[in-house]
Each structure stands twice: as structure tokens, then as C-alpha cells.
Design a protein around this motif. Structure first.
Motif, PDB file in Angstrom:
ATOM      1  N   SER A  29       0.816  -1.199   0.000  1.00 17.89           N
ATOM      2  CA  SER A  29       0.000   0.000   0.000  1.00 17.89           C
ATOM      3  C   SER A  29       0.866   1.272   0.000  1.00 17.89           C
ATOM      4  CB  SER A  29      -0.950  -0.086   1.208  1.00 17.89           C
ATOM      5  OG  SER A  29      -1.164   1.155   1.770  1.00 17.89           O
ATOM      6  N   VAL A  30       1.885   1.327   0.879  1.00 17.01           N
ATOM      7  CA  VAL A  30       2.713   2.550   0.957  1.00 17.01           C
ATOM      8  C   VAL A  30       3.551   2.699  -0.319  1.00 17.01           C
ATOM      9  CG1 VAL A  30       4.561   3.727   2.223  1.00 17.01           C
ATOM     10  CG2 VAL A  30       2.787   2.493   3.482  1.00 17.01           C
ATOM     11  N   PHE A  31       4.250   1.623  -0.712  1.00 18.83           N
ATOM     12  CA  PHE A  31       5.164   1.731  -1.865  1.00 18.83           C
ATOM     13  C   PHE A  31       4.369   1.961  -3.160  1.00 18.83           C
ATOM     14  CE2 PHE A  31       8.433  -1.320   0.364  1.00 18.83           C
ATOM     15  CZ  PHE A  31       8.575  -0.385   1.382  1.00 18.83           C
ATOM     16  N   GLY A  32       3.158   1.398  -3.204  1.00 17.58           N
ATOM     17  CA  GLY A  32       2.311   1.568  -4.385  1.00 17.58           C
ATOM     18  C   GLY A  32       2.050   3.045  -4.661  1.00 17.58           C
ATOM     19  N   ARG A  33       1.911   3.823  -3.583  1.00 12.57           N
ATOM     20  CA  ARG A  33       1.639   5.261  -3.753  1.00 12.57           C
ATOM     21  C   ARG A  33       2.829   5.989  -4.359  1.00 12.57           C
ATOM     22  NH1 ARG A  33       0.410   6.646   1.990  1.00 12.57           N
ATOM     23  NH2 ARG A  33      -0.248   4.547   2.533  1.00 12.57           N
ATOM     24  N   TYR A  34       4.020   5.370  -4.273  1.00 15.89           N
ATOM     25  CA  TYR A  34       5.225   5.984  -4.821  1.00 15.89           C
ATOM     26  C   TYR A  34       5.600   5.337  -6.173  1.00 15.89           C
ATOM     27  CZ  TYR A  34       6.014   8.198  -0.260  1.00 15.89           C
ATOM     28  OH  TYR A  34       5.907   8.955   0.879  1.00 15.89           O
ATOM     29  N   GLY A  35       4.735   4.478  -6.675  1.00 14.47           N
ATOM     30  CA  GLY A  35       4.965   3.921  -8.015  1.00 14.47           C
ATOM     31  C   GLY A  35       5.840   2.684  -8.066  1.00 14.47           C
ATOM     32  N   TYR A  36       5.963   1.965  -6.941  1.00 14.64           N
ATOM     33  CA  TYR A  36       6.809   0.751  -6.925  1.00 14.64           C
ATOM     34  C   TYR A  36       5.990  -0.482  -7.281  1.00 14.64           C
ATOM     35  CZ  TYR A  36      10.740   3.267  -4.981  1.00 14.64           C
ATOM     36  OH  TYR A  36      11.791   4.136  -4.824  1.00 14.64           O
ATOM     37  N   ALA A  37       6.553  -1.327  -8.139  1.00 17.52           N
ATOM     38  CA  ALA A  37       5.874  -2.569  -8.536  1.00 17.52           C
ATOM     39  C   ALA A  37       6.603  -3.754  -7.900  1.00 17.52           C
ATOM     40  CB  ALA A  37       5.908  -2.707 -10.050  1.00 17.52           C
ATOM     41  N   LEU A  38       5.842  -4.781  -7.586  1.00 16.70           N
ATOM     42  CA  LEU A  38       6.426  -5.962  -6.943  1.00 16.70           C
ATOM     43  C   LEU A  38       7.285  -6.747  -7.930  1.00 16.70           C
ATOM     44  CD1 LEU A  38       6.440  -7.670  -4.336  1.00 16.70           C
ATOM     45  CD2 LEU A  38       4.459  -8.879  -5.229  1.00 16.70           C
ATOM     46  N   HIS A 139      14.136 -12.255   7.013  1.00 12.62           N
ATOM     47  CA  HIS A 139      13.216 -11.788   5.968  1.00 12.62           C
ATOM     48  C   HIS A 139      13.343 -10.286   5.781  1.00 12.62           C
ATOM     49  CE1 HIS A 139      11.700 -15.644   7.325  1.00 12.62           C
ATOM     50  NE2 HIS A 139      11.135 -15.770   6.127  1.00 12.62           N
ATOM     51  N   GLN A 140      13.454  -9.901   4.550  1.00 15.61           N
ATOM     52  CA  GLN A 140      13.549  -8.465   4.245  1.00 15.61           C
ATOM     53  C   GLN A 140      12.388  -8.037   3.353  1.00 15.61           C
ATOM     54  OE1 GLN A 140      17.221  -7.605   2.179  1.00 15.61           O
ATOM     55  NE2 GLN A 140      18.362  -7.213   4.065  1.00 15.61           N
ATOM     56  N   ILE A 141      12.034  -6.776   3.508  1.00 17.69           N
ATOM     57  CA  ILE A 141      11.245  -6.092   2.485  1.00 17.69           C
ATOM     58  C   ILE A 141      12.178  -5.015   1.963  1.00 17.69           C
ATOM     59  CG2 ILE A 141       9.322  -4.499   2.094  1.00 17.69           C
ATOM     60  CD1 ILE A 141       7.749  -6.009   4.231  1.00 17.69           C
ATOM     61  N   GLY A 142      12.264  -4.878   0.654  1.00 16.24           N
ATOM     62  CA  GLY A 142      13.188  -3.885   0.121  1.00 16.24           C
ATOM     63  C   GLY A 142      12.587  -3.169  -1.072  1.00 16.24           C
ATOM     64  N   ALA A 143      13.218  -2.059  -1.433  1.00 13.65           N
ATOM     65  CA  ALA A 143      12.752  -1.289  -2.585  1.00 13.65           C
ATOM     66  C   ALA A 143      13.955  -0.752  -3.338  1.00 13.65           C
ATOM     67  CB  ALA A 143      11.870  -0.136  -2.111  1.00 13.65           C
ATOM     68  N   VAL A 157      13.011   8.335  -1.489  1.00 17.75           N
ATOM     69  CA  VAL A 157      13.198   6.956  -1.011  1.00 17.75           C
ATOM     70  C   VAL A 157      13.254   6.931   0.534  1.00 17.75           C
ATOM     71  CG1 VAL A 157      14.954   5.140  -0.861  1.00 17.75           C
ATOM     72  CG2 VAL A 157      14.222   5.975  -3.086  1.00 17.75           C
ATOM     73  N   ILE A 158      13.973   7.897   1.108  1.00 23.73           N
ATOM     74  CA  ILE A 158      14.101   7.931   2.578  1.00 23.73           C
ATOM     75  C   ILE A 158      12.739   8.245   3.209  1.00 23.73           C
ATOM     76  CG2 ILE A 158      15.199   9.119   4.518  1.00 23.73           C
ATOM     77  CD1 ILE A 158      17.669   9.536   2.684  1.00 23.73           C
ATOM     78  N   ARG A 163       7.775   6.534   6.092  1.00 23.39           N
ATOM     79  CA  ARG A 163       6.311   6.385   6.040  1.00 23.39           C
ATOM     80  C   ARG A 163       5.928   4.910   6.235  1.00 23.39           C
ATOM     81  NH1 ARG A 163       6.504  11.307   6.333  1.00 23.39           N
ATOM     82  NH2 ARG A 163       5.636  12.772   4.826  1.00 23.39           N
ATOM     83  N   PHE A 164       6.743   4.031   5.655  1.00 25.22           N
ATOM     84  CA  PHE A 164       6.466   2.594   5.804  1.00 25.22           C
ATOM     85  C   PHE A 164       6.561   2.181   7.270  1.00 25.22           C
ATOM     86  CE2 PHE A 164       8.410  -1.574   6.462  1.00 25.22           C
ATOM     87  CZ  PHE A 164       7.366  -2.374   6.057  1.00 25.22           C
ATOM     88  N   PHE A 165       7.651   2.592   7.940  1.00 22.83           N
ATOM     89  CA  PHE A 165       7.805   2.211   9.354  1.00 22.83           C
ATOM     90  C   PHE A 165       6.631   2.747  10.182  1.00 22.83           C
ATOM     91  CE2 PHE A 165      12.614   1.857   8.736  1.00 22.83           C
ATOM     92  CZ  PHE A 165      12.587   0.478   8.800  1.00 22.83           C
ATOM     93  N   GLU A 166       6.253   3.981   9.909  1.00 20.92           N
ATOM     94  CA  GLU A 166       5.145   4.564  10.686  1.00 20.92           C
ATOM     95  C   GLU A 166       3.851   3.796  10.406  1.00 20.92           C
ATOM     96  OE1 GLU A 166       5.276   8.783   9.801  1.00 20.92           O
ATOM     97  OE2 GLU A 166       7.332   8.844  10.541  1.00 20.92           O
ATOM     98  N   ALA A 167       3.611   3.467   9.131  1.00 20.16           N
ATOM     99  CA  ALA A 167       2.391   2.724   8.791  1.00 20.16           C
ATOM    100  C   ALA A 167       2.415   1.325   9.411  1.00 20.16           C
ATOM    101  CB  ALA A 167       2.233   2.630   7.266  1.00 20.16           C
ATOM    102  N   ALA A 168       3.628   0.785   9.604  1.00 21.22           N
ATOM    103  CA  ALA A 168       3.743  -0.540  10.226  1.00 21.22           C
ATOM    104  C   ALA A 168       3.479  -0.467  11.725  1.00 21.22           C
ATOM    105  CB  ALA A 168       5.133  -1.120   9.963  1.00 21.22           C
ATOM    106  N   GLY A 169       3.477   0.749  12.268  1.00 26.43           N
ATOM    107  CA  GLY A 169       3.105   0.909  13.677  1.00 26.43           C
ATOM    108  C   GLY A 169       4.250   1.290  14.605  1.00 26.43           C
ATOM    109  N   ILE A 170       5.445   1.566  14.052  1.00 29.51           N
ATOM    110  CA  ILE A 170       6.565   1.947  14.943  1.00 29.51           C
ATOM    111  C   ILE A 170       6.468   3.451  15.205  1.00 29.51           C
ATOM    112  CG2 ILE A 170       9.069   1.960  15.272  1.00 29.51           C
ATOM    113  CD1 ILE A 170       9.253  -0.340  13.334  1.00 29.51           C
ATOM    114  N   PRO A 171       6.360   3.843  16.478  1.00 29.28           N
ATOM    115  CA  PRO A 171       6.234   5.281  16.764  1.00 29.28           C
ATOM    116  C   PRO A 171       7.462   6.045  16.284  1.00 29.28           C
ATOM    117  CG  PRO A 171       5.921   3.934  18.759  1.00 29.28           C
ATOM    118  CD  PRO A 171       6.413   3.022  17.697  1.00 29.28           C
TER     119      PRO A 171
END
Ligand code: HAM
Length: 437
Positions: A29-38, A139-143, A157-158, A163-171
Motif C-alpha cells: 500500500s505505501v510503496f504503491g503510492r510511490y509507483g513501486y511494482a512488486l 526476511h527483508q522487504i526492500g525497494a 526513497v528515505i 512512512r512505511f515504518f510509521e504505517a507498520a506501527g513503529i512510533p
């Protein structure tokens, strides 16, 4: 002896597997908004992909590789024969090199066009000494963003990573974002030489590893965990003082865009990261508590020479990867782990074993109607069935008794409130849907 999972690996039991799946959904969801494809590249590659990409003198290549031998290759080795390069295989320690190889192999960078952007998730393998937050299979998630040289790309990218970490729930306050510039082919060689000289001069105070590194890869010494070495190296020359004009300007602009986006960061002049392909911007995100020495939950940087290394046209690129196990530990340490249970929406209860055929057919019907459903295959006492329904976390129970069934009806109970109603069997799906809504 009982067989066990290999040291440094973990079984992802359903709760953790679901948590990882949720992280992947967040990335989508987050990376999709920045135009990243799996993208999905192989778990093992020719060894040369990693050696060429990551660098022979890194710990990842020099000490931590897992090799893959087919039976045929092992027999050749045993017979003293040499393996061809496509028989020398290794498990991937990271995915950037594989993605770069794939980009060149499939000619994926449009000439002069917009960058191509990929993200991935999967297992990586490094033969490290296992400890909390450090595994041999992790396990990694990368872009990866390939084809953009401009400082806005670094900042984007930074920002996406944070945004990804925050969306994952890390304050936000639980994380430190460190940035640095490693310079490029223009300014880094001279800097490397200065660090080598510095280490040689201080060799009596430094550990053996650092002294050895001075000859092979002096910047690696900044990663040394030895406290005395860290103190001595604090006085080493700083790359930020040695950057060429272009690198300095690039770094200034990246920092400017981060600041403009309201992202707080710390400059870390000793941040070098353990892989040789980096040029210019590097960054790392650390959590402030709960992970001990393995506190980096993600990191990355620019690698403007990597695509060329694989035979492609000179093409800039950059990216990052995050460690899923470490994110999970960080969420737990900060009390933000979401416990996920795969609960059925409906549990079917039978009054007696005679109703099992009807219960079985009803479960199929509900599942085909997209309603998740469970039943007790053993048809134990009603008390046991209700207990089980409760344990699974089911929202509703359908109760099948002989009298109701004879009238073409069933009972429907809302587990949270205990409210019960009698429903005509042929309107059951409809009624359940309404309640679930
Ligand atoms: P890395 O810093 O080696 O970078 O790994 C990224 C993240 O993977 C680390 O920050 C950490 O969270 C996790 N990680 C690394 N090793 C382990 C381990 N043994 N056990 C558990 N977690 C681990 C890379 O892999 C680069 N490919 C990142 C990148 C992408 N740079 C540019 N594009």
C-alpha cells in the motif's frame, strides 16, 4: 535425536506469518503510492552476482555466504574438477544485487525515461553468529529505484521508508534516522587512503580486525563494535570534510529536501554500511530501545555504479531494505505489536451427531458465500463446542438442533452479547451478512 530447525532459522508460526503478511500488505500500500511494482528474483544466484555486486572484501561475501551445490556439482568438486560459473551458486544474502542483475538481463531501464521502481519481500541468508535480531535466514522487504540520479530521488526513497515504518506501527519517537554521504569514485579513493593511513598510525590501539581491514577495506573499520576502536576511530578523518564539490552539493540538497518534508534526521559521518556498492547517500534507521546491538531495522543508499557492474549502461540507482524480524521485535519492545488471530466469522454447533451432515453442508455453503466458518468435526458435547467456538474467536454461532431443522430453521447466536434469534435456513446467509456488516 529429534530433528530441529537449523541454528539461526525460525519457523514462522501462524501468528508471526500473519504479522509478516501484514507488513507486506503495508509495503504494497505505501510503496504503491510511490509507483513501486512488486518483483521477485531467485533465492539463489550465481555466486558472481553477489561477489560482483556486494564486493569481495565485505563480511557478507568474505565470511557469511551459504553456497548451493547440486549433486552433480558436488560430485565434480569431490573429483577435484573445477565448477563452471553457472554451477557456482549461493543463497542470496540480500536482493539488491539480484534485482540489478535482473534489470540488466531484461533491459528494464527505459533509456532517458523515468526510473523503474521495484519492491520485494523474501528470505535472505547470511552465516552470522545468531543472536536476538540476528538470524541466518531472515526476511527483508526492500525497494529499489533505478534510473534516477537527482537528490529528490534520495529524499523520496528515505521519506517512503519512514512512512512505511510509521504505517507498520513503529512510533516516530522510537526511531533514529541516520544519514551520511559516502562520496563517489571521484572523492572516495583519496579518503579511503587517508583512513588507511590513520589506522596504520593507530594500529597499536586498534583490534586485529581493524588493522587487517586497513589493507583490504579501511572504511569497514567504522563498523567495528569494539568500544576502544570506536573511540580511536572517532578522531579519524571525516568523509564529509573530503567530499568533492558535486557530492557535497548532492548531499546538501538531499538534506534540504528531507528538512523541507519535516523529517528529522541525524548526520552520521561514520555511517558506512557493510556493502561495497554504495556511493553518495547512505542511511540507516535504528530503534532506540529493545533490540540491543542489532538495532538497525532498515538501511540503504545510492549505488550509482552497480548497473554498470552487471554490464548495463551507466545507470544510477538507490534503495533500501528492512528486516522483518527486527521490525516485529521493535513493535513488541514499544508495545505496538498487533496480535492477529485468524478467527472464523461463524462457528456451527450441532445438538447431536445426527446433525453433522447438515452442519458439514452448511459450512461449505457459507464458505462458498465468502463467509469464514468452522465446525467441530468430532461433534463433542454442546458445552465443548461452545468453548471451542469461544476459543477460535468466532463472532456468531449457528446452532443446529433436530426440531429446528425439521421446521427448516436454525438458531443464530451473537457471541459477544449472547443474543439469539431463530432464522429460516434459506435466509441464513443473508442474515449473517447483515449482522457482519
Ligand atoms: P543491510 O543493511 O545489509 O542492507 O540489511 C537491511 C536490513 O536487513 C538491516 O537493517 C536489518 O534490519 C536486516 N538484517 C540484515 N542482516 C540481518 C540478520 N542477519 N538477521 C536479521 N535481520 C537482518 C541490505 O541488505 C541492502 N540490500 C539494502 C539496500 C537495498 N541498499 C540499497 N538497496
Amino acid at each position: 535425536m529429534n530433528l530441529q530447525a537449523p541454528r539461526g532459522t525460525t519457523d514462522l508460526l501462524p501468528e508471526q506469518a500473519l504479522a509478516f503478511n501484514t507488513l507486506e500488505q503495508t509495503a504494497l500500500s505505501v510503496f504503491g503510492r510511490y509507483g513501486y511494482a512488486l518483483i521477485d528474483v531467485p533465492t539463489f544466484e550465481q555466486l558472481d552476482v553477489f561477489v560482483r555486486g556486494i564486493g569481495q572484501s565485505t563480511d557478507v561475501i568474505g565470511k557469511e555466504m551459504f553456497f548451493v551445490y547440486s549433486m552433480h556439482a558436488a560430485e565434480k568438486l569431490a573429483a577435484g574438477e573445477k565448477l563452471k560459473s553457472d554451477e557456482r551458486l549461493a543463497l542470496r544474502p540480500e536482493a539488491t544485487a539480484g534485482v540489478a542483475r535482473a534489470v540488466v538481463e531484461h533491459n528494464l531501464v527505459p533509456p532517458g525515461g523515468a526510473p523503474v521502481k521495484f519492491w520485494y519481500a523474501g528470505s535472505m541468508f547470511r552465516h552470522e553468529r545468531p543472536q536476538k535480531g540476528r538470524l541466518r535466514e531472515f526476511h527483508q522487504i526492500g525497494a529499489e529505484c533505478i534510473g534516477a540520479a537527482e537528490p529528490t530521488a534520495d529524499a523520496e526513497v528515505i521519506i517512503m521508508l519512514m512512512r512505511f515504518f510509521e504505517a507498520a506501527g513503529i512510533p516516530r519517537q522510537a526511531m533514529r534516522l541516520l544519514v551520511n554521504s559516502m562520496g563517489d569514485a571521484e572523492c572516495r579513493p583519496a579518503y579511503r587512503e587517508k583512513v588507511r593511513e590513520f589506522i596504520r598510525d593507530q594500529s597499536e590501539l586498534l583490534c586485529e580486525d581493524c588493522v587487517r581491514r586497513a589493507e583490504t577495506n579501511p572504511l569497514r573499520a567504522f563498523d567495528c563494535k569494539n568500544e576502544i576502536c570506536q573511540k580511536v576511530l572517532a578522531d579519524a578523518p571525516r568523509l564529509s570534510d573530503e567530499l568533492c564539490d558535486d557530492c557535497r552539493e548532492h548531499y546538501q540538497q538531499v538534506k534540504g529536501y528531507l528538512t523541507a518534508a519535516g523529517l528529522s534526521f541525524e548526520e552520521a559521518p561514520r555511517l558506512v554500511r557493510g556493502l561495497d556498492y554504495y556511493t553518495r547517500t547512505v542511511f540507516e534507521v535504528q530503534v532506540v530501545n529493545g533490540l540491543g546491538s542489532q538495532n538497525a531495522i532498515g538501511g540503504g543508499g545510492r549505488y550509482d555504479g552497480l548497473i554498470e557492474e552487471f554490464g548495463g549502461k551507466p545507470t544510477p540507482g538507490l534503495g533500501f531494505a528492512v528486516g522483518m524480524e527486527r521490525i516485529q521485535l521493535a513493535l513488541e519492545a514499544n508495545g505496538c505489536a498487533r496480535t492477529a488471530q485468524l478467527s472464523p466469522q461463524v462457528f456451527i454447533i450441532v445438538v447431536g451427531a445426527e446433525q453433522v451432515p447438515e452442519a458439514f453442508a452448511m459450512a461449505l455453503m457459507l464458505r462458498d458465500a465468502n463467509i469464514s466458518c468452522e465446525l467441530d468435526h468430532q461433534a463433542r458435547s454442546m458445552k465443548s463446542q461452545f468453548k471451542l467456538a469461544d476459543k477460535t474467536g468466532a463472532l456468531l454461532c449457528v446452532i443446529l438442533g433436530p426440531d429446528e431443522l425439521a421446521r427448516g430453521e436454525v438458531k443464530l447466536r451473537v457471541m459477544g452479547t449472547g443474543d439469539e434469534q431463530t432464522v429460516a435456513s434459506d435466509t441464513l446467509t443473508e442474515t449473517i451478512r447483515k449482522i457482519l456488516l
